[in-house]
Design an enzyme around this catalytic site. Structure first.
Site, PDB file in Angstrom:
ATOM      1  N   LYS A   1       0.840  -1.203   0.000  1.00 59.89           N
ATOM      2  CA  LYS A   1       0.000   0.000   0.000  1.00 59.89           C
ATOM      3  C   LYS A   1       0.872   1.249   0.000  1.00 59.89           C
ATOM      4  O   LYS A   1       2.058   1.187   0.355  1.00 59.89           O
ATOM      5  CB  LYS A   1      -0.896  -0.024   1.231  1.00 59.89           C
ATOM      6  CG  LYS A   1      -0.115  -0.075   2.535  1.00 59.89           C
ATOM      7  CD  LYS A   1      -0.968  -0.590   3.677  1.00 59.89           C
ATOM      8  CE  LYS A   1      -0.130  -0.689   4.942  1.00 59.89           C
ATOM      9  NZ  LYS A   1      -0.697  -1.586   5.929  1.00 59.89           N
TER      10      LYS A   1
ATOM     11  N   TYR B   1      14.993  31.957   7.229  1.00 60.77           N
ATOM     12  CA  TYR B   1      13.698  32.584   7.502  1.00 60.77           C
ATOM     13  C   TYR B   1      13.470  32.770   8.999  1.00 60.77           C
ATOM     14  O   TYR B   1      13.771  31.858   9.790  1.00 60.77           O
ATOM     15  CB  TYR B   1      12.565  31.693   6.991  1.00 60.77           C
ATOM     16  CG  TYR B   1      12.401  31.680   5.499  1.00 60.77           C
ATOM     17  CD1 TYR B   1      12.150  32.856   4.790  1.00 60.77           C
ATOM     18  CD2 TYR B   1      12.476  30.477   4.803  1.00 60.77           C
ATOM     19  CE1 TYR B   1      11.979  32.818   3.412  1.00 60.77           C
ATOM     20  CE2 TYR B   1      12.306  30.437   3.430  1.00 60.77           C
ATOM     21  CZ  TYR B   1      12.064  31.619   2.737  1.00 60.77           C
ATOM     22  OH  TYR B   1      11.902  31.581   1.384  1.00 60.77           O
TER      23      TYR B   1
HETATM   24  C1  LIG Z   1      -0.072  -2.581   6.535  1.00 58.85           C
HETATM   25  C2  LIG Z   1      -0.678  -3.825   6.946  1.00 58.85           C
HETATM   26  C3  LIG Z   1       0.098  -4.968   7.230  1.00 58.85           C
HETATM   27  C4  LIG Z   1       1.595  -4.963   7.237  1.00 58.85           C
HETATM   28  O1  LIG Z   1       2.023  -4.454   8.474  1.00 58.85           O
HETATM   29  P1  LIG Z   1       3.564  -4.312   8.857  1.00 58.85           P
HETATM   30  O2  LIG Z   1       3.512  -3.837  10.244  1.00 58.85           O
HETATM   31  O3  LIG Z   1       4.118  -3.298   7.943  1.00 58.85           O
HETATM   32  O4  LIG Z   1       4.163  -5.639   8.715  1.00 58.85           O
HETATM   33  C5  LIG Z   1      -0.570  -6.139   7.517  1.00 58.85           C
HETATM   34  N1  LIG Z   1      -1.918  -6.193   7.532  1.00 58.85           N
HETATM   35  C6  LIG Z   1      -2.692  -5.119   7.309  1.00 58.85           C
HETATM   36  C7  LIG Z   1      -4.156  -5.259   7.348  1.00 58.85           C
HETATM   37  C8  LIG Z   1      -2.102  -3.904   7.000  1.00 58.85           C
HETATM   38  O5  LIG Z   1      -2.874  -2.841   6.763  1.00 58.85           O
END
Ligand SMILES: *Cc1c(COP(=O)(O)O)cnc(C)c1O
Length: 758
Positions: free
Chosen positions: A430, A653
């Site tokens: 993702k 700045y």
């Molecule tokens: C992002 C996600 C993961 C992976 O998690 P990590 O902590 O990066 O290993 C697993 N399951 C779901 C539902 C997620 O959204």
């Protein structure tokens, strides 16, 4: 592949002599002892290549293999069968032939000196929705590779696409005998290759032998008269036949025309084909891509020099819209004389603006002065070009983030090694694979044995499909207005509520499909998405009433896996186990269960991996407990100016920093718009130059930051480490009061991504 032969049937299939016999069956063929996983029903072929396979016979036996095909006497215990043959490769081909003859499906043989792999992959893509297509893996098109390809065929396949390559006269007869194709595709031959043969006619003639028993062969009309003379049945096409499909404007229109003709023959509708031909996957080999000096885009593909790999690299270069000026740099000094012509031919087909042939340790000045071009460097691994290409690295001018693909692969392997045998791996990609870029990592994972990918939203999944990802993809959040896209791209939704389930079923029913794969998310303590335990029975009852969908898996998510106190996680695991029981006893088919993320996999792999784990941050090496994992990210920038300040001078700045004494500051090319957040201002953040930490002075600007370099000798263009060896991603996250996930996904898109495979 299941061969299903007894040892003695195998012996007669390969025309061997049974020196000793034990009872048993064989299902798989093994020729590399390193790859033995299921050994019980394997047969080991001892090939004599650059290593003598007979030396590995004992090792194979120790790993459980009990059937051997050899060309020399060997000593093995009585419970093994030993089959003696004259030539193990020849016998291996005989076995492939035997296997092939069990199939009555169309076997399409593809040959010619150009474009075989591309055509095979593209045609596969055009046919794969309607047919289960078996195909040559990678470009296994040699005498041995063809046999391997055929042995991969199984009962599910409806069409097979087999590549065949020859380099010398006389080789094709044997290939024809093994493949006995029912259809052919002739991709064309180059003009140089004939050196290897008496004449162009002889060269062509050798290729045509492959088709002598085929029903007919798809060809380009320019080969009409040669085919006519050889009396081989043909079906002609040309680029102009497919004018309405727009292929003239696309790369490699001849290859596209042949693929279209063949797909049309298999009954694929023109409307469908028109869409698919415009969205063919880009094939890539092993390479490193980076933004180089003078605005050039560099494709470093200096690892091997076979013609198909070159073609794929060119395909990749020419399909990218990033630069219009295309330049090719070749070092042919390690290439077989006979192959050189082929290589130049392929390059010529794509028509780069300029082609440089280089050798030795120098690059032409004209090349070094090139600007705003896409430059492909191609050579075999032994060439020095892989070193020279480094001169194009933009180290002096840019900010870039490097991903170490070797570390990522090692992390993936390590995590997989903790899991019970047979556990599948889903990798969450993702948010552009945690900020690492759109498709590079998904492609890499696809190549390296991930079973599933997961994304947050439908459009992320659609992008992956458009870029040629074929793994099943689980979509965590899918809304009713995205359901049609979901079906279109064969994405599998996670379902977490009754209303979402019903809405999805309705869309599937309308599309006329059934058993569409879905995944159920259940609530065990995260309190984000998922069915409550109390509503599961309702879901199960509802599922009995429809065959539109089929549950592939049921999963939940751990809320506190990185806590060293596992109490909460264990509670979640318990409630998942209870729901699992309930679901299993209420569904008429088996489904997969999964709950572990990366941290979970590190801790509970033994007891709770179930059928699959969902990895994310772990493959990049940034879990809380990470002794075994390798860091994979380096973020670098460089110095653009140095200034001497007098006491009383202010910086940047808002003038938030005043020099107390004379000092030297450096301006570096990174700012809050890049993800180097403003909260790092005035000493909160630091970067490293030549191993020494240099604190931020003044406020971080949008595109630049000033740092104190009074304590070091610093020069213009010096490399600056933001994340790397001295300041880990975890250290950097701490400075920002956040976690590695947020750092990774906050590095702005404008920061160049470099993927390094070593
Ligand atoms: C992002 C996600 C993961 C992976 O998690 P990590 O902590 O990066 O290993 C697993 N399951 C779901 C539902 C997620 O959204």
């Amino acid at each position: 592949m299941k061969l299903e032969l007894s040892h003695s049937e195998l012996c007669s299939a390969v025309d061997g002599k049974l020196l000793q016999e034990s009872s048993g069956n064989i299902d798989v063929v093994i020729y590399d002892t390193r790859k033995i996983t299921t050994s019980r029903d394997g047969v080991f072929f001892a090939f004599i290549g650059h290593r003598d396979g007979h030396l590995f016979v004992q090792k194979a036996y120790d790993k459980g293999v009990r059937c051997f095909v050899v060309s020399k006497g060997i000593i093995l215990p009585e419970d093994a069968s030993v089959i003696l043959v004259e030539d193990t490769i020849y016998s291996f081909q005989e076995l492939a032939k035997h296997h092939r003859n069990r199939f009555t499906i169309p076997i399409v043989a593809i040959t010619g000196s150009l474009g075989k792999t591309t055509i095979k992959e593209w045609l596969y893509y055009l046919l794969k929705v309607e047919f289960k297509v078996g195909r040559t893996p990678k470009s296994y098109n040699s005498q041995l590779g063809v046999a391997q390809s055929l042995l991969e065929l199984n009962d599910q396949h409806e069409i097979a696409l087999i590549e065949a390559d020859i380099s010398h006269p006389g080789e094709m007869d044997r290939l024809e005998e093994i493949i006995s194709p029912t259809l052919g595709i002739f991709t064309g031959i180059g003009t140089y290759y004939e050196q290897n043969f008496e004449s162009k006619e002889a060269h062509l003639g050798e290729h045509l032998k492959l088709f002598k028993h085929a029903n007919f062969t798809f060809i380009l009309d320019e080969y009409h008269s040669q085919f006519r003379r050889s009396k081989i049945g043909m079906m002609e096409t040309s680029v102009s036949e497919w004018k309405n499909f727009g292929i003239e404007q696309q790369n490699f229109p001849e290859n596209r025309a042949l693929c279209l003709k063949a797909a049309e023959f298999f009954g694929i509708d023109h409307v469908v084909l028109k869409d698919r031909i415009a969205h063919l996957p880009v094939l890539t080999g092993r390479q490193e891509v980076f933004e180089g000096i003078n605005g050039n885009l560099i494709i470093n593909d200096t690892y091997n020099m076979d013609v198909d790999a070159l073609e794929q690299a060119l395909e990749y270069q020419f399909s990218s819209k990033e630069r219009t000026k295309k330049i090719v740099v070749l070092d042919l000094s390690h290439v077989d004389e006979l192959r050189k012509g082929d290589i130049l031919d392929v390059v010529q087909r794509y028509g780069p603006e300029q082609t440089f042939l280089v050798e030795g340790n120098e690059l032409p000045r004209e090349l070094m002065e090139m600007t705003e071009a896409s430059i492909l460097f191609k050579s075999s691994f032994h060439s020095n070009l892989k070193v020279l290409v480094q001169k194009f690295k933009n180290r002096k001018h840019e900010t870039w983030v490097e991903f170490d693909l070797k570390a990522i692969r090692s992390n993936l392997r390590h995590l997989q090694s903790l899991l019970p045998k047979g556990t599948k791996t889903l990798v969450m990609v993702k948010a552009s694979s945690y900020g690492t870029g759109d498709v590079k990592i998904p492609h890499f994972l696809q190549e390296h044995g991930a079973d599933y990918l997961g994304v947050a939203y439908t459009d992320e999944g659609a992008t992956l499909r458009e870029k040629g990802i074929e793994l099943p993809i689980l979509v965590m959040n899918s809304e009713p207005n995205a359901f049609e896209d979901l079906l279109l791209h064969q994405l599998e939704p996670s379902i977490h509520s009754m209303s979402q389930l019903k809405a999805f079923v309705e869309v599937v029913e309308q599309s006329g499909q059934s058993n569409y794969p879905i995944h159920l998310e259940v609530e065990t303590g995260m309190h984000r998405l998922g069915f409550e335990e109390s509503s599961i029975q309702e879901v199960l009852d509802y599922l009995q009433t429809t065959n539109a969908v089929q549950v592939m898996s049921v999963f939940s998510h751990l809320a506190d896996a990185d806590n060293s106190d596992s109490t909460y996680s264990k509670k979640q695991l318990e409630s998942f186990a209870i729901m699992k029981k309930q679901i299993e006893s209420n569904l008429p088919y088996t489904v997969m269960f999964h709950i572990l993320n990366s941290e979970g996999a590190l801790k509970f792999a033994k007891e709770a991996a179930y059928d699959m784990v969902r990895l994310g941050i772990g493959i990049f090496g940034y879990t809380s407990n990470n002794d075994q994992l390798l860091p994979s990210i380096r973020w670098k920038t460089s110095v653009s100016q140095l200034k001497q300040l007098e006491p009383g001078d202010t910086i940047g700045y808002g003038r938030t920093y005043t020099a107390q004494k004379a000092m030297t500051i450096a301006t570096i090319r990174v700012g809050y718009a890049d993800g180097f957040k403003r909260s790092l201002s005035n000493g909160v953040g630091k970067v490293i130059i030549k191993g020494t930490p240099c604190p931020v002075v003044g406020n971080v600007c949008m595109d630049m930051t000033m740092i104190d370099v009074s304590n070091i000798t610093c020069n213009l263009y010096d490399e600056v480490e933001i994340i790397g060896e001295h300041q880990t991603l975890q250290d950097f996250a701490k400075l920002l009061n956040t976690i590695p996930y947020e750092v990774m996904t906050s590095i702005n898109k404008r920061v160049a991504r470099v993927y390094v495979r070593s």
